[in-house]
Design a protein around this motif. Structure first.
Motif, short mmCIF file in Angstrom:
data_model
loop_
_atom_site.label_atom_id
_atom_site.label_comp_id
_atom_site.label_asym_id
_atom_site.label_seq_id
_atom_site.Cartn_x
_atom_site.Cartn_y
_atom_site.Cartn_z
N SER A 1 -22.63 18.23 18.67
CA SER A 1 -22.00 17.61 17.50
C SER A 1 -22.41 16.15 17.38
O SER A 1 -22.73 15.67 16.28
N ALA A 2 -22.43 15.44 18.52
CA ALA A 2 -22.79 14.02 18.46
C ALA A 2 -24.25 13.83 18.10
O ALA A 2 -24.60 12.90 17.37
N LEU A 3 -25.12 14.71 18.59
CA LEU A 3 -26.55 14.55 18.31
C LEU A 3 -26.87 14.88 16.86
O LEU A 3 -27.78 14.29 16.28
N THR A 4 -26.13 15.83 16.26
CA THR A 4 -26.50 16.28 14.92
C THR A 4 -25.63 15.67 13.83
O THR A 4 -25.52 16.23 12.75
N LEU A 5 -25.05 14.49 14.12
CA LEU A 5 -24.21 13.86 13.10
C LEU A 5 -24.99 13.57 11.82
O LEU A 5 -24.45 13.66 10.72
N GLY A 6 -26.27 13.23 11.96
CA GLY A 6 -27.06 12.87 10.79
C GLY A 6 -27.55 14.06 10.00
O GLY A 6 -27.99 13.91 8.87
N LEU B 1 -34.68 20.48 14.02
CA LEU B 1 -33.73 19.37 14.09
C LEU B 1 -34.39 18.09 13.58
O LEU B 1 -33.76 17.29 12.88
N TRP B 2 -35.68 17.92 13.92
CA TRP B 2 -36.39 16.73 13.43
C TRP B 2 -36.44 16.72 11.92
O TRP B 2 -36.29 15.68 11.28
N GLN B 3 -36.65 17.92 11.34
CA GLN B 3 -36.74 17.98 9.88
C GLN B 3 -35.37 17.81 9.21
O GLN B 3 -35.30 17.36 8.07
N ALA B 4 -34.28 18.18 9.92
CA ALA B 4 -32.97 18.18 9.28
C ALA B 4 -32.38 16.78 9.15
O ALA B 4 -31.58 16.53 8.26
N ILE B 5 -32.76 15.86 10.06
CA ILE B 5 -32.18 14.52 10.03
C ILE B 5 -33.03 13.64 9.13
O ILE B 5 -34.25 13.56 9.31
N SER B 6 -32.37 12.99 8.17
CA SER B 6 -33.15 12.29 7.15
C SER B 6 -33.71 10.97 7.67
O SER B 6 -34.79 10.56 7.25
N ASN B 7 -33.01 10.30 8.59
CA ASN B 7 -33.53 9.07 9.17
C ASN B 7 -34.51 9.45 10.27
O ASN B 7 -34.12 9.91 11.34
N LYS B 8 -35.83 9.24 10.00
CA LYS B 8 -36.83 9.85 10.89
C LYS B 8 -36.90 9.17 12.25
O LYS B 8 -37.25 9.81 13.24
N GLU B 9 -36.59 7.88 12.30
CA GLU B 9 -36.63 7.20 13.59
C GLU B 9 -35.55 7.78 14.52
O GLU B 9 -35.79 8.05 15.69
N LEU B 10 -34.36 7.98 13.92
CA LEU B 10 -33.27 8.61 14.66
C LEU B 10 -33.63 10.04 15.04
O LEU B 10 -33.39 10.47 16.16
N ALA B 11 -34.25 10.74 14.07
CA ALA B 11 -34.57 12.15 14.28
C ALA B 11 -35.47 12.33 15.49
O ALA B 11 -35.28 13.24 16.29
N SER B 12 -36.45 11.40 15.67
CA SER B 12 -37.35 11.51 16.81
C SER B 12 -36.59 11.37 18.12
O SER B 12 -36.79 12.14 19.06
N LYS B 13 -35.69 10.37 18.16
CA LYS B 13 -34.95 10.15 19.41
C LYS B 13 -34.05 11.34 19.73
O LYS B 13 -33.98 11.81 20.87
N PHE C 1 -26.23 26.50 10.89
CA PHE C 1 -27.12 27.48 11.51
C PHE C 1 -28.01 26.83 12.55
O PHE C 1 -28.23 27.37 13.64
N LEU C 2 -28.50 25.63 12.21
CA LEU C 2 -29.34 24.91 13.17
C LEU C 2 -28.54 24.59 14.43
O LEU C 2 -29.02 24.73 15.55
N LYS C 3 -27.27 24.18 14.22
CA LYS C 3 -26.43 23.87 15.38
C LYS C 3 -26.21 25.11 16.23
O LYS C 3 -26.22 25.04 17.46
N ALA C 4 -26.05 26.26 15.57
CA ALA C 4 -25.89 27.50 16.33
C ALA C 4 -27.16 27.82 17.11
O ALA C 4 -27.09 28.23 18.27
N ILE C 5 -28.33 27.58 16.50
CA ILE C 5 -29.60 27.84 17.20
C ILE C 5 -29.73 26.92 18.40
O ILE C 5 -30.23 27.31 19.45
N ILE C 6 -29.25 25.68 18.28
CA ILE C 6 -29.33 24.77 19.42
C ILE C 6 -28.35 25.21 20.51
O ILE C 6 -28.66 25.16 21.70
N MET C 7 -27.16 25.65 20.10
CA MET C 7 -26.10 25.87 21.10
C MET C 7 -26.21 27.21 21.82
O MET C 7 -25.89 27.29 23.00
N ILE C 8 -26.62 28.26 21.11
CA ILE C 8 -26.58 29.58 21.74
C ILE C 8 -27.46 29.67 23.00
O ILE C 8 -27.01 30.20 24.02
N PRO C 9 -28.70 29.14 23.00
CA PRO C 9 -29.45 29.15 24.26
C PRO C 9 -28.73 28.43 25.39
O PRO C 9 -28.86 28.82 26.55
#
Lengths: 51, 207, 233
Positions: free
Chosen positions: B146-151, C140-152, B157-165
Motif C-alpha cells: 500500500s505504501a509503495l503504490t500510493l502514487g 508498476l513503473w508504468q502505473a506511477i505517473s511521477n517517473k522518478e518515484l516510479a523508478s525508485k 489488479f496490479l496490487k494483487a499481482i504484486i501481493m499474491i506471489p
C-alpha cells in the motif's frame, strides 16, 4: 528429409516449440527496434524545434 | 503512537460498516465452496482448510487501498509525518489498526464457520492458530504494498499481482496444521522487511 | 567509480548494433544446425529432447536477468548512479520474454516426457512466480505517473522479489514432499552426453547475444525516454 520433419514421432512438439520460441524472439526484437526508431524521430523533431 | 491507533480505530468505528463488509466478504467466499464442490462432508472439511486462506488473502487484498490512501489524499499523512520524526511509529500503529479492523473480525467469525464445515475442535484450534500468525504476516505485506503504490491510483489488479506471489509461502505453510513455527518465522521476516520498506515508501511520497 | 554515459558511448552502442544483430542471427543458425541435424536423439527421450536446446538457455537467462535486475537495483540504491536504473529498466522486458519462453517450451517438452503439460514442482512453480514478478516490476513503473518515484519504487519491489524467490522455491519444495513425492524423481536430470553439450553451448551463446543486442536497443530507448521526460517536465 522426411525423417527430419518427423522427428521420431515428436514432430509437433519439437517444431511448435522451436517455432514459438523464434517467432516471439523476432517479434520482441522488432517491437523494440520500431519503438526506438519512432522515439528517435519524435526526439529529433522536438530537439530541432527547441534549437 | 497510541494517539494514532486511537484515531484510526475511532474513524473505523464511526463507519462501522467496515467490520460488517469484511466479515460478509470472507463468509461469502467460503459459502461458495459447497455450491462449487457439493456437500460431501469429508471433502468440505478438506476444502475449507485451504480455501479459508484464499478467502483471507482476498479480503486483505481488497482492503489494501484503505490503509494509507485516504490519509495521503487529504493531506493528513504529511501532517502526521511532520509531527512524528520517526515514521516507524506511524507504520506500526497502522499495522495494529489494520489488523484490528480487517483481520480480527475474520478470526472471531472463524469458529462459527468451522462448525458449518464439520471441523472438530482440534482442527479448529489449529486453523485458528495458523490464521492468527499468518494474518499478521499478510498484514505486513499489504502495508508495504500500500505504501509503495500510493502514487498508482485505481490499480487494484496490479496490487494483487504484486501481493499474491508474496502470499504464496504463507498459504503453503498455513494450510498445513503443524507448521506454525515456520509461519511465525515468515511473519517475523516480513515484519523486518515491511517496516523498512513501508517507511521508505512513505518518505518518498511525503517529500 | 562513477560511470557517466555520454554521446560517445551512445554512438559506440549505435554502431555496434548491426554487427550484434548479424552475430546473433549467425550463431542462432549454427546452433539450429547443430541442435536439429548434428546431434543424436536421446537414448530415452528420443527427438523430443531437442527442445532442451532452447528451453535450458532461456531458463538460465531468465534467472540471470532477474539477478542482474535486482543487483543493479541494489547498486543504484548504494551508489545513486542513474546508469544502474537505466540498466535495470532496459533488461527487465528481455528477462520477461525469456521467462515466458522457458515456461512455454518447458510445457511443450513436458507433454511427451511426463505425459502432462504441467507438473507442480518447485522449479516450474517458482519460474511462474518469477514471470509475475517481472510483470509487477514492469507495470508498476508504468502505473506511477511521477517517473522518478516510479523508478525508485519498482526498484524496491525488484529487490523484495529477489528475496521472495528462494523462499518460494523452498516452500514449494516442502509442499511437494508433503503432497506428491513421486513426481520429483521423474524430473531428476540424467547426465548429459558430450554430443549434446555442443549445441547447448552454442544456443546459450546465441541467447546471450540476443539478450545483449535487445538490451542495448532498449538501453537507447530508455535513455531517449528519460530525456523526453526531463524536457517535458
Amino acid at each position: 528429409m522426411n525423417e527430419l520433419l518427423d522427428m521420431g514421432g515428436y514432430a509437433i512438439f519439437v517444431w511448435s516449440s522451436y517455432g514459438i520460441f523464434f517467432f516471439s524472439l523476432v517479434i520482441f526484437f522488432l517491437i523494440n527496434m520500431l519503438n526506438l526508431r519512432k522515439y528517435e524521430k519524435i526526439f529529433n523533431k522536438t530537439k530541432n524545434k527547441i534549437d | 503512537m497510541l494517539n494514532l491507533i486511537k484515531r484510526d480505530l475511532l474513524l473505523s468505528f464511526y463507519s462501522s460498516a467496515n467490520f460488517f463488509f469484511t466479515v460478509s466478504f470472507f463468509v461469502l467466499i467460503l459459502i461458495l465452496i459447497p455450491f462449487a464442490f457439493g456437500t460431501q462432508s469429508d471433502q468440505l472439511t478438506n476444502l475449507f482448510k485451504g480455501v479459508v486462506w484464499i478467502a483471507l488473502a482476498l479480503s486483505i487484498i481488497i482492503t489494501v487501498d484503505r490503509i494509507y490512501n485516504a490519509d495521503y489524499e487529504d493531506g493528513n499523512l504529511d501532517i502526521i509525518m511532520q509531527k512524528n520524526k520517526t515514521i516507524e511509529y506511524l507504520v506500526i500503529s497502522k499495522y495494529v489498526t489494520h489488523w484490528f479492523i480487517y483481520c480480527l473480525p475474520l478470526l472471531v467469525i472463524l469458529p462459527i464457520l468451522s462448525f458449518l464445515f464439520y471441523l472438530d475442535y482440534l482442527e479448529t484450534i489449529q486453523i485458528f492458530i495458523n490464521l492468527f500468525i499468518g494474518s499478521f504476516g499478510m498484514v505486513f505485506i499489504a502495508n508495504f504494498v500500500s505504501a509503495l503504490t500510493l502514487g498508482a491510483k485505481r490499480t487494484i489488479f496490479l496490487k494483487a499481482i504484486i501481493m499474491i506471489p508474496l502470499f504464496v509461502p504463507f498459504i503453503i505453510f498455513g494450510s498445513d496444521a503443524g507448521s506454525w513455527p515456520i509461519l511465525l518465522g515468515l511473519s517475523m521476516l516480513s515484519f523486518v522487511i515491511s517496516i523498512y520498506v513501508t517507511a521508505y515508501g512513505l518518505r518518498l511520497y511525503g517529500e | 567509480m562513477y560511470i557517466k554515459i555520454n554521446n560517445n558511448h551512445i554512438e559506440l552502442i549505435k554502431s555496434a548494433n548491426p554487427y550484434l544483430i548479424f552475430a546473433t542471427i549467425f550463431v542462432f543458425i549454427i546452433g539450429l544446425y547443430y541442435s536439429l541435424f548434428q546431434s543424436p536423439p536421446d537414448y530415452i527421450q528420443g527427438d523430443s529432447m531437442r527442445i532442451m536446446y532452447i528451453h535450458v538457455p532461456s531458463a538460465w537467462f531468465a534467472l540471470m536477468t532477474y539477478s542482474i535486475l535486482a543487483g543493479s537495483c541494489v547498486l543504484w540504491f548504494i551508489t545513486r548512479n542513474p546508469l544502474f536504473n537505466v540498466v535495470a529498466r532496459s533488461i527487465a522486458q528481455v528477462g520477461m520474454v525469456f521467462t515466458l519462453m522457458s515456461l512455454i517450451t518447458g510445457s511443450i517438452w513436458g507433454k511427451p516426457t511426463w505425459g502432462v503439460w504441467w507438473v507442480w514442482d518447485a522449479r516450474l512453480t517458482s519460474m511462474l512466480i518469477l514471470f509475475f514478478l517481472y510483470i509487477a516490476y514492469i507495470f508498476l513503473w508504468q502505473a506511477i505517473s511521477n517517473k522518478e518515484l516510479a523508478s525508485k519504487i519498482s526498484a524496491a519491489l525488484a529487490i523484495i522479489g529477489f528475496i521472495n524467490i528462494p523462499i518460494i522455491k523452498f516452500s514449494v519444495d516442502w509442499w511437494n514432499t508433503l503432497h506428491q513425492p513421486a513426481s520429483i524423481s521423474k524430473l531428476s536430470a540424467p547426465s548429459i552426453d558430450e554430443s549434446m553439450l555442443i549445441p547447448l553451448f552454442i544456443m546459450t551463446i546465441a541467447c546471450f547475444l540476443f539478450l545483449v543486442t535487445v538490451s542495448l536497443i532498449r538501453f537507447r530507448l530508455v535513455l531517449i525516454e528519460n530525456k523526453m521526460l526531463r524536457t517535458s517536465n
